[in-house]
Write an enzyme that holds these catalytic residues in place. Sequence first.
Site, mmCIF file in Angstrom:
data_model
loop_
_atom_site.group_PDB
_atom_site.id
_atom_site.type_symbol
_atom_site.label_atom_id
_atom_site.label_comp_id
_atom_site.label_asym_id
_atom_site.label_seq_id
_atom_site.Cartn_x
_atom_site.Cartn_y
_atom_site.Cartn_z
ATOM 1 N N THR A 103 0.822 -1.207 0.000
ATOM 2 C CA THR A 103 0.000 0.000 0.000
ATOM 3 C C THR A 103 0.859 1.261 0.000
ATOM 4 O O THR A 103 1.997 1.240 0.477
ATOM 5 C CB THR A 103 -0.914 -0.013 1.255
ATOM 6 O OG1 THR A 103 -1.528 1.267 1.408
ATOM 7 C CG2 THR A 103 -0.116 -0.292 2.525
ATOM 8 N N ASP A 104 0.274 2.350 -0.483
ATOM 9 C CA ASP A 104 0.983 3.642 -0.427
ATOM 10 C C ASP A 104 1.126 4.144 1.010
ATOM 11 O O ASP A 104 1.922 5.049 1.287
ATOM 12 C CB ASP A 104 0.268 4.700 -1.293
ATOM 13 C CG ASP A 104 -1.186 4.950 -0.914
ATOM 14 O OD1 ASP A 104 -1.704 4.295 0.020
ATOM 15 O OD2 ASP A 104 -1.818 5.820 -1.561
ATOM 16 N N SER A 124 -0.438 0.250 8.747
ATOM 17 C CA SER A 124 0.578 0.579 7.734
ATOM 18 C C SER A 124 1.978 0.177 8.191
ATOM 19 O O SER A 124 2.837 -0.143 7.365
ATOM 20 C CB SER A 124 0.515 2.052 7.341
ATOM 21 O OG SER A 124 0.621 2.899 8.440
ATOM 22 N N LYS A 126 2.309 -3.422 7.249
ATOM 23 C CA LYS A 126 2.526 -3.563 5.799
ATOM 24 C C LYS A 126 3.959 -3.157 5.457
ATOM 25 O O LYS A 126 4.620 -3.801 4.637
ATOM 26 C CB LYS A 126 1.523 -2.713 5.008
ATOM 27 C CG LYS A 126 0.092 -3.177 5.073
ATOM 28 C CD LYS A 126 -0.141 -4.565 4.497
ATOM 29 C CE LYS A 126 -0.003 -4.622 3.003
ATOM 30 N NZ LYS A 126 -0.378 -5.980 2.477
HETATM 31 P P1 NAD Z 1 -9.792 -7.389 2.443
HETATM 32 O O1 NAD Z 1 -9.759 -7.135 3.906
HETATM 33 O O2 NAD Z 1 -11.029 -7.089 1.664
HETATM 34 O O3 NAD Z 1 -9.419 -8.922 2.148
HETATM 35 C C1 NAD Z 1 -8.405 -9.615 2.820
HETATM 36 C C2 NAD Z 1 -8.530 -11.094 2.490
HETATM 37 O O4 NAD Z 1 -7.450 -11.793 3.133
HETATM 38 C C3 NAD Z 1 -9.828 -11.733 2.999
HETATM 39 O O5 NAD Z 1 -10.371 -12.593 2.008
HETATM 40 C C4 NAD Z 1 -9.396 -12.522 4.228
HETATM 41 O O6 NAD Z 1 -10.208 -13.641 4.510
HETATM 42 C C5 NAD Z 1 -7.979 -12.923 3.830
HETATM 43 N N1 NAD Z 1 -7.108 -13.209 4.986
HETATM 44 C C6 NAD Z 1 -6.927 -12.417 6.083
HETATM 45 N N2 NAD Z 1 -6.068 -13.010 6.942
HETATM 46 C C7 NAD Z 1 -5.678 -14.179 6.368
HETATM 47 C C8 NAD Z 1 -4.803 -15.231 6.750
HETATM 48 N N3 NAD Z 1 -4.136 -15.192 7.930
HETATM 49 N N4 NAD Z 1 -4.630 -16.276 5.921
HETATM 50 C C9 NAD Z 1 -5.304 -16.337 4.732
HETATM 51 N N5 NAD Z 1 -6.159 -15.379 4.323
HETATM 52 C C10 NAD Z 1 -6.346 -14.315 5.129
HETATM 53 O O7 NAD Z 1 -8.537 -6.584 1.863
HETATM 54 P P2 NAD Z 1 -8.377 -5.783 0.495
HETATM 55 O O8 NAD Z 1 -8.881 -4.419 0.673
HETATM 56 O O9 NAD Z 1 -8.880 -6.629 -0.608
HETATM 57 O O10 NAD Z 1 -6.776 -5.698 0.443
HETATM 58 C C11 NAD Z 1 -6.022 -6.747 -0.161
HETATM 59 C C12 NAD Z 1 -4.559 -6.370 -0.127
HETATM 60 O O11 NAD Z 1 -4.348 -5.151 -0.823
HETATM 61 C C13 NAD Z 1 -3.992 -6.153 1.273
HETATM 62 O O12 NAD Z 1 -2.686 -6.691 1.311
HETATM 63 C C14 NAD Z 1 -3.962 -4.645 1.431
HETATM 64 O O13 NAD Z 1 -2.948 -4.252 2.321
HETATM 65 C C15 NAD Z 1 -3.653 -4.219 0.009
HETATM 66 N N6 NAD Z 1 -4.103 -2.869 -0.381
HETATM 67 C C16 NAD Z 1 -5.399 -2.488 -0.194
HETATM 68 C C17 NAD Z 1 -5.822 -1.244 -0.645
HETATM 69 C C18 NAD Z 1 -7.268 -0.799 -0.488
HETATM 70 O O14 NAD Z 1 -7.609 0.304 -0.875
HETATM 71 N N7 NAD Z 1 -8.171 -1.629 0.037
HETATM 72 C C19 NAD Z 1 -4.914 -0.379 -1.256
HETATM 73 C C20 NAD Z 1 -3.580 -0.792 -1.413
HETATM 74 C C21 NAD Z 1 -3.196 -2.047 -0.987
HETATM 75 O O1 TDX Z 2 -16.691 6.292 7.967
HETATM 76 C C1 TDX Z 2 -15.639 6.762 7.570
HETATM 77 N N1 TDX Z 2 -15.489 8.113 7.473
HETATM 78 C C2 TDX Z 2 -14.353 8.692 7.031
HETATM 79 O O2 TDX Z 2 -14.276 9.940 6.963
HETATM 80 C C3 TDX Z 2 -14.519 5.912 7.184
HETATM 81 C C4 TDX Z 2 -14.630 4.415 7.290
HETATM 82 C C5 TDX Z 2 -13.386 6.522 6.724
HETATM 83 N N2 TDX Z 2 -13.283 7.874 6.651
HETATM 84 C C6 TDX Z 2 -12.067 8.479 6.074
HETATM 85 C C7 TDX Z 2 -10.743 7.956 6.605
HETATM 86 C C8 TDX Z 2 -9.832 8.087 5.397
HETATM 87 O O3 TDX Z 2 -9.323 9.412 5.300
HETATM 88 O O4 TDX Z 2 -12.072 8.125 4.688
HETATM 89 C C9 TDX Z 2 -10.749 7.845 4.203
HETATM 90 C C10 TDX Z 2 -10.679 6.433 3.661
HETATM 91 O O5 TDX Z 2 -10.816 5.543 4.757
HETATM 92 P P1 TDX Z 2 -10.698 3.942 4.597
HETATM 93 O O6 TDX Z 2 -11.701 3.472 3.607
HETATM 94 O O7 TDX Z 2 -10.700 3.354 5.956
HETATM 95 O O8 TDX Z 2 -9.279 3.793 3.865
HETATM 96 P P2 TDX Z 2 -7.775 4.197 4.290
HETATM 97 O O9 TDX Z 2 -7.630 4.288 5.763
HETATM 98 O O10 TDX Z 2 -7.372 5.354 3.439
HETATM 99 O O11 TDX Z 2 -6.998 2.853 3.806
HETATM 100 C C11 TDX Z 2 -7.364 2.201 2.556
HETATM 101 O O12 TDX Z 2 -6.432 2.509 1.548
HETATM 102 C C12 TDX Z 2 -5.128 2.015 1.697
HETATM 103 C C13 TDX Z 2 -7.429 0.688 2.742
HETATM 104 O O13 TDX Z 2 -8.363 0.372 3.773
HETATM 105 C C14 TDX Z 2 -6.065 0.116 3.057
HETATM 106 O O14 TDX Z 2 -6.138 -1.304 3.098
HETATM 107 C C15 TDX Z 2 -5.114 0.517 1.953
HETATM 108 O O15 TDX Z 2 -3.816 0.105 2.262
#
Ligand code: NAD
Ligand code: TDX
Length: 336
Positions: free
Chosen positions: A125-126, A153, A156
Amino acid sequence: MDMPKNIIVTGGCGFIGSNFVRYVAAEHPEVHVTVLDKLTYAGNPENIAGLPEDQVELVVGDICDAELLERLVPGHDAIVHYAAESHNDNSIADPEPFLRTNVEGTYRLLEAARRHDVRFHHISTDEVYGDLALDDPARFTEETPYHPSSPYSSTKASSDMLVRAWHRTYGVRATISNCSNNYGPYQHIEKFIPRQITNILCGIRPKLYGDGRNVRDWIHTEDHSRAVWDILTKGRVGETYLIGADGERSNIDVLRAILERMGRGADDFDWVRDRPGHDRRYAIDSAKLRRELGWRPVHTDFSEGLDATIAWYTEHQDWWRAAKDETEAKYAAKGQ
Ligand code: NAD
Ligand code: TDX
């Protein structure tokens, strides 16, 4: 690498991992995918339902389970590692599962990749770079020093460091990608955009943290999946690639766009307690990925992507309804 034939996708039942599995199933039908997923609260097998059974296989298990990895990894030529505890607010309430899955789990997978000489792509992640001021002209690049703020973070960032060390010390054929905030269908309703959409659908007022001016750099999850495939198949081993689509937006702008599209007033939301240590702004410079691998985002119209995402949550209430009360109760207990 040569075109992979047999890959493991960890976390393939989560939001972004399942998008990648669906992408591979649609675009590369010759590649067999073994999904390794523990099915935590964030994992849902429905996310990969309906894909060809002879192409996509689900193994329910924990990436920390070394014996399971020892049985599973041989015969595969790549591991694409998405599995993580992914939500910042959860990491503040209870960091321990983050240390276990994100740090120990990555270590276990790296050891398996090392023993069986398997190509490894690590999804990060960033947020490992910390945050930027709102008026800072800079964006994150592959050279930005690590400066994580939250328990999430920092775990990560730790996992990225392990990947770098396993590449340099043991020669594991690894790459890392650090992506900005993803949006799109199948995202857990604890996250910002789906939380607000489903709140409105449930008659609950959306909730905005702090002053609402925090900036996130949004990318559609399909653009993330294509970038990961490009890095896996064409990226230089040992390298890190940043993934972003020039999508910087303040939270209040995103929330107002959702409110407008769902027929609500611009002030029809609640200000709630800020997240402790809340990062101010993220911004990605993805020039290296574009230059070296020719990747470009396709979903460049955020309004269009948001409309489609709102439509998906509206039409798929069975997918999220069961988790709504518990998710909101957890937030309410924290004044959020
Ligand atoms: P998510 O929480 O939706 O999904 C995580 C998945 O991992 C789930 O299916 C969960 O069951 C599985 N998991 C958790 N612990 C586990 C374990 N111990 N063994 C096997 N499986 C396990 O997450 P996401 O938002 O899809 O993020 C996926 C990846 O991308 C993560 O590594 C996250 O750090 C990275 N990432 C997410 C974002 C974002 O905006 N969501 C941005 C950049 C990077
Ligand atoms: O109810 C809310 N109100 C609000 O203002 C929630 C849930 C979040 N926020 C704000 C917090 C953040 O500034 O919105 C922004 C986005 O929040 P999240 O969806 O929790 O994302 P963030 O914390 O930015 O992290 C996400 O992007 C990077 C992903 O969850 C991470 O897994 C990824 O690494």
